[in-house]
Design a protein around this motif. Structure first.
Motif, mmCIF file in Angstrom:
data_model
loop_
_atom_site.group_PDB
_atom_site.id
_atom_site.type_symbol
_atom_site.label_atom_id
_atom_site.label_comp_id
_atom_site.label_asym_id
_atom_site.label_seq_id
_atom_site.Cartn_x
_atom_site.Cartn_y
_atom_site.Cartn_z
ATOM 1 N N CYS A 107 110.802 -25.116 23.421
ATOM 2 C CA CYS A 107 110.951 -23.768 23.980
ATOM 3 C C CYS A 107 111.822 -23.744 25.227
ATOM 4 C CB CYS A 107 109.579 -23.171 24.276
ATOM 5 S SG CYS A 107 108.771 -23.915 25.693
ATOM 6 N N CYS A 146 104.424 -23.572 25.265
ATOM 7 C CA CYS A 146 104.230 -23.563 23.809
ATOM 8 C C CYS A 146 103.249 -24.640 23.337
ATOM 9 C CB CYS A 146 105.571 -23.713 23.092
ATOM 10 S SG CYS A 146 106.267 -25.371 23.165
ATOM 11 N N CYS A 194 103.531 -29.042 26.868
ATOM 12 C CA CYS A 194 104.295 -27.940 27.458
ATOM 13 C C CYS A 194 103.341 -26.826 27.877
ATOM 14 C CB CYS A 194 105.308 -27.430 26.447
ATOM 15 S SG CYS A 194 106.174 -25.948 26.984
ATOM 16 N N CYS A 202 110.920 -28.907 27.896
ATOM 17 C CA CYS A 202 110.407 -28.891 26.525
ATOM 18 C C CYS A 202 111.559 -28.674 25.546
ATOM 19 C CB CYS A 202 109.361 -27.788 26.383
ATOM 20 S SG CYS A 202 108.778 -27.589 24.697
HETATM 21 ZN ZN LIG Z 1 107.500 -25.670 25.056
#
Ligand SMILES: [Zn+2]
Length: 753
Positions: A76, A56, A53, A73
């Protein structure tokens, strides 16, 4: 990798989390071969292709939404584009990372090959032996090392170093060992005059195991205790007439770690030091003042447990930092009944990823078995453990034997670990809304564990395993060494949310709660003393009980008289029912019993170190042992009894078996039929059980056989805690656990007022 949560469903928000009284956290066994359901990992190919990602840095996983050109993701919520290559991969195949929550990837790092003549790519084992010791101690260490040599795989290097008032470096690559001695200066901040590398080059010190076994054995045979006059001469007069042992352990370990590492990091793929110590370091830098044990704490109104639990010098903590930086793991085996101040020494082992094992005498020490099995087990080294969560919450604190990353939060370095090593985390909310705002995407936790491993050449899929047998040398030589592999293990877990208190209480995992509580009380006793830690644990149970009663409208806050209504046994919620017993047992355990009750501070530190790396089901056994009974050595009567004398008597069984994790006890009741064979014969069901338990444990449990009416039954009876007073005060009046529950109920009433 096995991951277990204190509650299988997350609390919905900060209010519920705080007022429920239930700790929120998890335990992780990163190198366990299977997950918590017994499933092995999938193999996911190369880690380099694995998308992460952009926001994050979580790895793509089975909970993510994956489209043709992009993926969302699951942690997040960020939308990430695929590159052309990865897009093709996720379109055409069902990639294992999109199917399984538990996957191992290969990291295609350029790794040196141990097969080559490359010296530094080989695993290194060094034995550091205390010569300020008795003959018995040295005999035990020698036999343990001879056993250990059989467990060290071909391709490994072995070194032997001794310490007393001088360091002895052994060159074992010839029929007659060559020893170089370096004197240790007696003063507190003295350094050795030359680096070990100057005294003996590493290439002479570290010998290939497979071609030097006999030479190593011959060198071990030459080890003798330093004579008392030799020590006395080196130590001078001693301090104020105290006889000194001349044990320059601190300086020797400092020099050894520098020798094996370099100034700026790791020399060897893996280096493991086994240090054998027969008493406190009392010579040169790193010496420990053991007189603090003899202080009259009670008369000075000082809490002895508080005074003896913190380290007296940062020396060994600093040394552990050097070891971790150099990739050197130190396992510390202490064999003594003398006060050794493990409170100061422990850091060297636990922060460098090693074990700390205390044996109180040479006769009962299971050192040869423990060392052999420690080396026979698969282990991971150079590990990095990283935890990532959805943004609504985060890991607040980590527990266990790791070294925190100096720069990044939630990154833990583990120099070496086996499949038992367990770590714990506390969770907290990032803000008070918790999971109320974003109910469509359940909380996700992702653990990434990078590690190195030695893989046998002829079996790429399997790590270094235990199939080799101690007495079977041919099996060892048939394997031609190992390849070093770097792997990335990923575990992603999606967790449900408990909408209310009832759902939260129903999702409680008592063993995991016990584990997180144990970490907290160890921390509290180190910071504030044992009495404070006891109070903390007691208060925790009072608060939990009060909240449960309030929620179930049994007793309520602010009411004048709740006394007849408080339910301290959680009768309406099965998962909570085990907790009062666990807390009671923890208060009765050597972790929290007072100095006055005869708990030796070194034993307490040893148990703190042992317990803080145990997987929840093992920890429960150590805190509240499993008691079963047998009609005959071949036939089990009941699989489970509470730890009470009354339960024993009413069961009417003649034979009892107690598993307290570090001890196994067979107890024949005084009323047992004399025709029952004692001890139980080798091939009976009870022996089968004992052998099985011994095999599957990371330290060899002590086995005791007791015949009630003939032998001293105290070692067994002390485990029957339910009739004992919780604080050990006064004579137990047979009320024990029952009066403890009354006390809790009483305190709940007071608290709710
Ligand atoms: Zn993420």
């Amino acid at each position: 990798m096995a991951v277990r949560f204190t509650v299988s469903r997350c609390p919905v928000d900060l209010d519920v989390q705080e007022s429920s009284g239930v700790p929120w956290g998890a335990t992780v066994v990163p190198f366990a071969a299977v997950d918590e359901h017994g499933r092995a990992p999938e193999h996911g190919g190369s880690a380099q292709l694995l998308p992460r990602c952009d926001t994050c840095w979580a790895y793509i996983n089975y909970v993510c939404d994956v489209d043709k050109w992009a993926w969302t993701c699951a942690l997040c919520g960020n939308l990430n584009g695929f590159s052309d290559d990865t897009s093709a991969r996720y379109r055409s195949s069902q990639a294992p990372e999109l199917l399984s929550s538990f996957i191992d990837f290969e990291m295609d790092e350029e790794l040196p090959n141990p097969e080559d003549e490359d010296f530094e790519a080989r695993p290194v084992f060094v034995a550091a032996v205390d010569l300020s010791a008795s003959e018995e101690f040295l005999e035990l260490v020698k036999s343990s090392l001879l056993a250990a040599l059989e467990a060290i795989g071909p391709g490994s290097l072995f070194g032997l170093v001794t310490f007393s008032h001088k360091i002895g470096l052994y060159d074992v690559q010839g029929p007659i060992p060559v020893v170089k001695h370096i004197m240790i200066p007696a003063d507190m901040d003295g350094r050795i005059p030359v680096d070990l590398e100057m005294a003996m080059p590493l290439s002479s010190f570290l010998a290939p195991v497979e071609s030097n076994k006999e030479h190593i054995a011959a060198a071990l045979e030459t080890l003798k205790p330093t004579s008392s006059w030799e020590r006395a001469t080196a130590a001078g007069q001693g301090i104020e007439g105290v006889t000194m042992g001349g044990r320059g352990f601190g300086v020797a370990m400092d020099a050894l770690i520098k020798y094996l590492g370099t100034e700026h990091g790791v020399t060897f793929a893996m280096a493991r030091v086994f240090a054998f110590l027969s008493g406190p370091p009392d010579y040169g830098a790193g010496q420990l003042d053991t007189r603090r044990y003899g202080e009259q704490y009670a008369s000075k109104r000082i809490d002895a447990d508080k005074a003896l639990l913190p380290e007296q010098t940062p020396f060994y903590k600093d040394l552990a930092a050097n070891a971790a930086e150099s990739g050197v793991c130190v396992d510390l085996f202490v064999i003594t009944n003398e006060y050794t101040d493990l409170a100061s020494l422990k850091y060297l082992s636990i922060e460098s990823g090693g074990s700390l094992i205390l044996y109180s005498n040479t006769d009962e020490a299971t050192l040869p078995q423990d060392l052999y099995r420690m080396l026979s087990r698969p282990y991971a080294f150079g590990c990095v453990l990283r935890i990532r969560t959805s943004p609504e919450f985060k890991s607040a604190r980590g527990y266990g034997h790791y070294f925190p990353d100096p720069q990044y939060e939630n990154v833990q370095h583990i120099i070496c670990c086996d499949q038992y090593a367990t770590y714990a985390f506390d969770f907290e909310f990032s803000n008070s809304n918790g999971f109320t705002r974003n109910q469509d995407s359940p909380p996700v936790v992702q653990l990434a564990f990078q590690y190195s491993i030695l893989v046998p050449h002829n079996d790429d899929a399997r790590p270094l395993t235990t199939s080799r047998n101690h007495h079977n040398n041919s099996a060892v030589s048939s394997r031609q060494g190992y390849t070093l592999k770097r792997r990335l293990r990923i575990r992603t877990l999606q967790i449900g949310v408990a909408a209310n208190y009832a759902e939260l209480y129903e999702s409680v995992e008592p063993e995991v709660i016990l584990t997180v509580l144990t970490h907290k009380i160890i921390q509290a006793s180190l910071e504030d003393g044992v009495k404070e830690a006891r109070a903390l644990l007691h208060d925790w149970l009072v608060i939990l009980t009060a909240q449960y009663n309030e929620y179930n409208k049994l007793a309520q806050f602010g009411q004048p008289d709740n006394s007849n209504r408080v339910d301290a046994t959680f009768s309406k919620c099965q998962p909570l029912q085990a907790l009062p017993r666990h807390v009671f047992a923890l208060l009765r355990s050597s972790l929290l019993r007072s100095h006055e009750e005869g708990v030796h501070p070194d034993h307490r530190i040893y148990l703190q170190c042992l317990f803080s790396a145990l997987e929840p089901s093992y920890l429960l056994r150590a805190v509240y042992p499993v008691l079963s009974s047998y009609e005959t050595p071949d036939k089990q009567a009941y699989p489970r009894h509470s730890l009470s004398r009354a339960a024993l008597i009413t069961s009417g069984s003649p034979i009892f078996f107690l598993d307290a994790f570090t001890s196994l006890i067979v107890y024949y009741a005084p009323t047992a039929d004399p025709s029952l064979p004692f001890p139980p014969p080798q091939n009976c069901a009870l022996r089968g059980m004992i052998n099985k338990l011994k095999q599957e444990r990371n330290i060899t449990p002590k086995l005791l056989m007791i015949r009630g009416g003939y032998d001293n039954a105290e070692p067994f009876e002390r485990y029957l805690i339910e009739e004992q007073d919780v604080d050990g005060s006064g004579v137990a009046i047979g009320m024990g656990f029952v009066s403890f529950l009354d006390q809790i109920a009483h305190d709940v009433v007071k608290f709710m007022k």
